[in-house]
Design a protein around this motif. Structure first.
Motif, mmCIF file in Angstrom:
data_model
loop_
_atom_site.group_PDB
_atom_site.id
_atom_site.type_symbol
_atom_site.label_atom_id
_atom_site.label_comp_id
_atom_site.label_asym_id
_atom_site.label_seq_id
_atom_site.Cartn_x
_atom_site.Cartn_y
_atom_site.Cartn_z
ATOM 1 N N ASN A 184 0.557 -0.881 0.303
ATOM 2 C CA ASN A 184 -0.035 0.086 -0.093
ATOM 3 C C ASN A 184 0.876 1.201 0.656
ATOM 4 O OD1 ASN A 184 -2.320 -1.080 0.093
ATOM 5 N ND2 ASN A 184 -2.388 -1.873 2.725
ATOM 6 N N ALA A 185 0.761 2.119 -0.894
ATOM 7 C CA ALA A 185 1.373 3.487 -1.227
ATOM 8 C C ALA A 185 0.536 4.565 -1.119
ATOM 9 C CB ALA A 185 1.934 3.531 -2.632
ATOM 10 N N TYR A 186 1.860 5.167 0.442
ATOM 11 C CA TYR A 186 1.306 6.801 0.733
ATOM 12 C C TYR A 186 2.178 8.157 0.622
ATOM 13 C CZ TYR A 186 -1.171 3.682 4.221
ATOM 14 O OH TYR A 186 -2.083 3.195 4.723
ATOM 15 N N LEU A 232 5.872 3.101 1.657
ATOM 16 C CA LEU A 232 5.514 1.622 1.302
ATOM 17 C C LEU A 232 5.498 0.677 1.892
ATOM 18 C CD1 LEU A 232 6.939 1.856 -2.526
ATOM 19 C CD2 LEU A 232 4.593 2.746 -1.946
ATOM 20 N N VAL A 233 3.873 0.268 2.601
ATOM 21 C CA VAL A 233 3.971 -0.456 3.509
ATOM 22 C C VAL A 233 2.913 -2.338 2.571
ATOM 23 C CG1 VAL A 233 2.866 -0.999 6.235
ATOM 24 C CG2 VAL A 233 3.233 1.475 4.839
ATOM 25 N N LYS A 234 3.106 -3.859 3.943
ATOM 26 C CA LYS A 234 2.907 -3.993 3.176
ATOM 27 C C LYS A 234 1.639 -4.348 3.701
ATOM 28 C CE LYS A 234 6.576 -8.257 2.432
ATOM 29 N NZ LYS A 234 6.819 -9.070 3.430
ATOM 30 N N ASN A 235 0.425 -4.705 2.159
ATOM 31 C CA ASN A 235 -0.740 -4.956 2.466
ATOM 32 C C ASN A 235 -1.076 -5.716 3.760
ATOM 33 O OD1 ASN A 235 -0.205 -7.574 1.864
ATOM 34 N ND2 ASN A 235 -1.313 -6.370 -0.604
ATOM 35 N N THR A 236 -0.286 -6.399 3.995
ATOM 36 C CA THR A 236 -0.534 -7.661 5.325
ATOM 37 C C THR A 236 -0.308 -6.693 6.959
ATOM 38 O OG1 THR A 236 1.438 -8.395 5.695
ATOM 39 C CG2 THR A 236 0.000 -9.577 4.152
ATOM 40 N N VAL A 237 0.328 -5.666 6.751
ATOM 41 C CA VAL A 237 0.346 -5.018 8.593
ATOM 42 C C VAL A 237 -0.446 -3.607 7.809
ATOM 43 C CG1 VAL A 237 2.012 -3.362 9.416
ATOM 44 C CG2 VAL A 237 2.960 -5.186 7.703
ATOM 45 N N ASN A 238 -1.011 -3.903 9.566
ATOM 46 C CA ASN A 238 -2.543 -3.044 9.632
ATOM 47 C C ASN A 238 -2.433 -1.797 9.892
ATOM 48 O OD1 ASN A 238 -5.059 -2.053 10.127
ATOM 49 N ND2 ASN A 238 -4.761 -3.484 12.520
ATOM 50 N N THR A 239 -2.197 -0.792 8.866
ATOM 51 C CA THR A 239 -1.570 0.394 9.106
ATOM 52 C C THR A 239 -3.082 1.334 9.313
ATOM 53 O OG1 THR A 239 -1.231 0.981 6.845
ATOM 54 C CG2 THR A 239 0.596 0.140 8.461
ATOM 55 N N SER A 240 -2.732 2.648 9.800
ATOM 56 C CA SER A 240 -3.948 3.696 9.031
ATOM 57 C C SER A 240 -3.734 5.227 10.306
ATOM 58 C CB SER A 240 -5.558 3.574 10.178
ATOM 59 O OG SER A 240 -4.869 3.531 11.865
ATOM 60 N N ASN A 241 -4.459 6.208 9.241
ATOM 61 C CA ASN A 241 -4.041 6.993 10.037
ATOM 62 C C ASN A 241 -3.212 7.824 9.336
ATOM 63 O OD1 ASN A 241 -4.520 9.593 11.262
ATOM 64 N ND2 ASN A 241 -4.029 9.148 13.336
ATOM 65 N N HIS A 242 -3.067 8.113 8.183
ATOM 66 C CA HIS A 242 -1.945 9.104 7.522
ATOM 67 C C HIS A 242 -2.248 10.635 7.231
ATOM 68 C CE1 HIS A 242 -0.192 10.393 3.099
ATOM 69 N NE2 HIS A 242 1.026 10.539 3.649
ATOM 70 N N ARG A 243 -1.213 11.288 7.814
ATOM 71 C CA ARG A 243 -1.321 12.621 7.771
ATOM 72 C C ARG A 243 -0.151 13.469 7.073
ATOM 73 N NH1 ARG A 243 -0.523 9.100 12.503
ATOM 74 N NH2 ARG A 243 1.021 9.501 13.860
ATOM 75 N N THR A 244 0.132 14.221 7.175
ATOM 76 C CA THR A 244 0.743 15.028 6.371
ATOM 77 C C THR A 244 1.001 16.380 7.023
ATOM 78 O OG1 THR A 244 -0.412 16.000 4.367
ATOM 79 C CG2 THR A 244 1.021 14.005 4.218
ATOM 80 N N SER A 245 1.792 17.166 6.003
ATOM 81 C CA SER A 245 2.760 18.693 6.917
ATOM 82 C C SER A 245 2.075 19.687 5.395
ATOM 83 C CB SER A 245 3.576 18.879 7.378
ATOM 84 O OG SER A 245 5.330 18.398 6.440
ATOM 85 N N THR A 246 2.179 20.826 5.643
ATOM 86 C CA THR A 246 2.625 21.351 5.088
ATOM 87 C C THR A 246 3.696 22.217 5.373
ATOM 88 O OG1 THR A 246 1.106 22.836 6.273
ATOM 89 C CG2 THR A 246 -0.479 21.839 4.817
ATOM 90 N N SER A 247 4.701 22.366 5.324
ATOM 91 C CA SER A 247 5.280 23.302 5.824
ATOM 92 C C SER A 247 5.899 23.057 4.361
ATOM 93 C CB SER A 247 6.243 22.419 6.950
ATOM 94 O OG SER A 247 6.801 21.731 7.051
#
Length: 400
Positions: free
Chosen positions: A57-59, A75-90
Motif C-alpha cells: 500500500n502506497a502513501y 510503502l507498507v505491506k498489505n499484511t501490516v495493519n496501518t491507518s491514519n496517514h497525515r502530512t504537513s504543509t510546511s
C-alpha cells in the motif's frame, strides 16, 4: 521498542521512482521489507498511479507544484495493519502513518530539500506524538559526526538539538548513512592510508569532573531495558550529552576557497545551471534540455573570460622587484591548486599523523619484510658469503 510484531524497515533516497523502479523491485525481492521510506520520488500528485508496487500500500506526499520535484512516499505491506496517514504543509516534507500492534508505532518519513533553510521553529512545528512509539527516518541533508560525517554542519546541529528536546534516540553507531563503494576497507595487515577525520571535541580542554557528574545524573534518568540495541543507544546519548556540556567543540572544517577568478556573475550562472538541471531531470523535454545546454555554455564562456582577465592582470602586475615566492603563490591561486597534507595512517586500531612516526612505521614495515626470517636458509647463507667491502672497492675503482 516492542510493539508485538517484527518489522523490517528500509529507507532510500530513490532520486526518481520511475527511473529506479526496477532497482526498487529487485531490492524488495531481495530484502522483503515490511515498510519502505522513499524520498525524491519526483512524482506529482496527479500521477500517483505510477506509484504501484505489488503487495504494498502506497502513501505519497508532495508539494503542490506542476513540476515533478521532491516527493516522499511510505510503502507498507498489505499484511501490516496501518491507518491514519497525515502530512504537513510546511517547507519540510513530512508524512506519518501508524502501525497497529500491541502498542502503536508511528512511522514518520521526512525530506529536507537542499535549498530549504532549516530553523529551530521549522523543527518545532513537527507534531509531537505522546502515545506509543515514534520512529523518524528520511533524508535530512545534514552532516553530523553522530551519523558518520566528517564534520557537524548547522543543519546537523539543529537536528541533534531537536532529538535532545524531544528525548529521541539516534539509532546510529557512527557509521555513514551515505555509502560510497569506492572506499577501501581497512585491515590490520599493515599501515593503510586514511582520510583525515575531524575530531569534534577538544578532549585536552575537557572538564572531566563535570563530564563524570553529568554521566552520573543522566544515567539515573534512563530506564534499564533488556533490549541491547536500545541500551547501547542510550549509553551513547548519555556520553554525547555529557560531552556537549563539558568539552569545547572544534571549529568546523573550512570549505575550499574558490579560485580568485570566480566572481558573482559566474556564481549566479552556476545557480541558474543547477536549477536548469533539476528541471531537466524532472521533466526531460527538448525545451528543458536546450535551456540547460544554453546556460552551461554561458557558464563555460564566463569562466574562460574571467580566467583570461585575471591572467592579464597578473601578467601586467609583474615587475623586477617581485620575488619568486610571491609570483608562484599568485600562479597557484589562479590555477586553484590545492596543497595536500600528508595523510595519517591506521595500524592496529591506532591512528598516526606525525610525519616522523609515519616514516618510522613504514621503515619498520620494510625492515620486517627484508628480515632473514622471510628467506630460506640457502639464500641467507649465500647472502652472508658476499664480501660487501670488496664490492664497494671494485665499484669505487670502476668509478675512477
Amino acid at each position: 521498542m516492542d510493539i508485538g510484531i517484527n518489522l523490517s524497515i528500509l529507507q532510500w533516497n530513490i532520486q526518481g521512482y520511475s527511473n529506479n523502479k526496477f532497482a526498487l523491485e529487485y531490492l524488495v525481492h531481495k530484502r522483503k521489507p515490511d515498510v519502505l521510506l522513499l524520498q525524491e520520488t519526483l512524482i506529482v500528485q496527479k500521477n500517483l498511479n505510477f506509484l504501484n508496487l505489488p503487495n504494498y500500500n502506497a502513501y505519497h506526499h508532495n508539494k503542490t507544484s506542476p513540476y515533478a520535484k521532491s516527493g516522499i512516499a511510505i510503502l507498507v505491506k498489505n499484511t501490516v495493519n496501518t491507518s491514519n496517514h497525515r502530512t504537513s504543509t510546511s517547507n519540510l516534507l513530512h508524512q506519518t502513518i501508524t502501525v497497529h500492534g500491541v502498542k502503536d508505532l508511528h512511522i514518520t518519513n521526512k525530506y529536507k530539500e537542499t535549498d530549504v533553510n532549516l530553523t529551530t521553529q521549522l523543527l518545532d512545528d513537527i507534531p509531537e506524538i505522546n502515545t506509543g512509539h515514534h520512529l523518524i527516518g528520511g533524508d535530512l541533508n545534514a552532516q553530523n559526526t553522530l551519523w558518520g560525517s566528517k564534520y557537524c554542519s548547522r543543519s546537523g546541529a539543529l537536528w541533534e538539538q531537536f532529538a535532545d528536546r524531544r528525548n529521541l534516540t539516534i539509532m546510529n553507531g557512527g557509521s555513514p548513512t551515505l555509502l560510497n563503494t569506492r572506499n577501501t576497507l581497512i585491515t590490520n595487515t599493515g599501515p593503510k592510508y586514511l582520510k583525515k577525520v575531524e575530531k569534534r571535541f577538544q578532549e585536552r580542554k575537557a572538564n572531566w569532573d563535570l563530564f563524570k557528574g553529568k554521566n552520573d545524573i543522566l544515567h539515573h534518568q534512563f530506564e534499564q531495558t533488556r533490549n541491547v540495541n536500545k541500551e547501547a543507544a542510550q549509553i551513547k546519548k548519555i556520553i554525547r550529552k555529557s560531552s556537549n556540556e563539558s568539552m569545547p567543540l572544534n571549529q568546523p572544517l573550512k570549505q575550499n576557497e574558490a579560485p580568485i577568478w570566480f566572481n558573482s556573475e559566474i556564481s549566479k550562472l552556476v545557480i541558474l545551471k543547477n536549477k536548469a538541471w533539476q528541471k531537466f531531470k524532472a521533466k526531460k523535454t527538448p525545451v528543458s534540455s536546450l535551456n540547460y545546454k544554453k546556460i552551461s555554455a554561458q557558464v563555460r564562456r564566463a569562466c574562460k573570460q574571467a580566467k583570461k582577465e585575471t591572467w592579464t592582470c597578473f601578467v601586467n602586475s609583474l615587475n623586477p622587484t617581485l620575488d619568486t615566492k610571491t609570483i608562484w603563490t599568485k600562479v597557484k591561486k589562479i590555477k586553484s591548486s590545492k596543497t595536500l597534507d600528508f595523510p595519517p595512517i591506521f595500524e592496529n586500531n591506532d591512528i598516526h599523523s606525525h610525519p616522523e612516526v609515519i616514516a618510522e612505521k613504514f621503515a619498520n614495515l620494510w625492515s620486517s619484510i627484508a628480515s632473514n626470517d622471510n628467506f630460506s636458509p640457502q639464500l641467507i647463507h649465500e647472502k652472508t658469503q658476499i664480501n660487501f667491502s670488496n664490492v664497494c672497492d671494485n665499484n669505487t675503482t670502476n668509478g675512477k
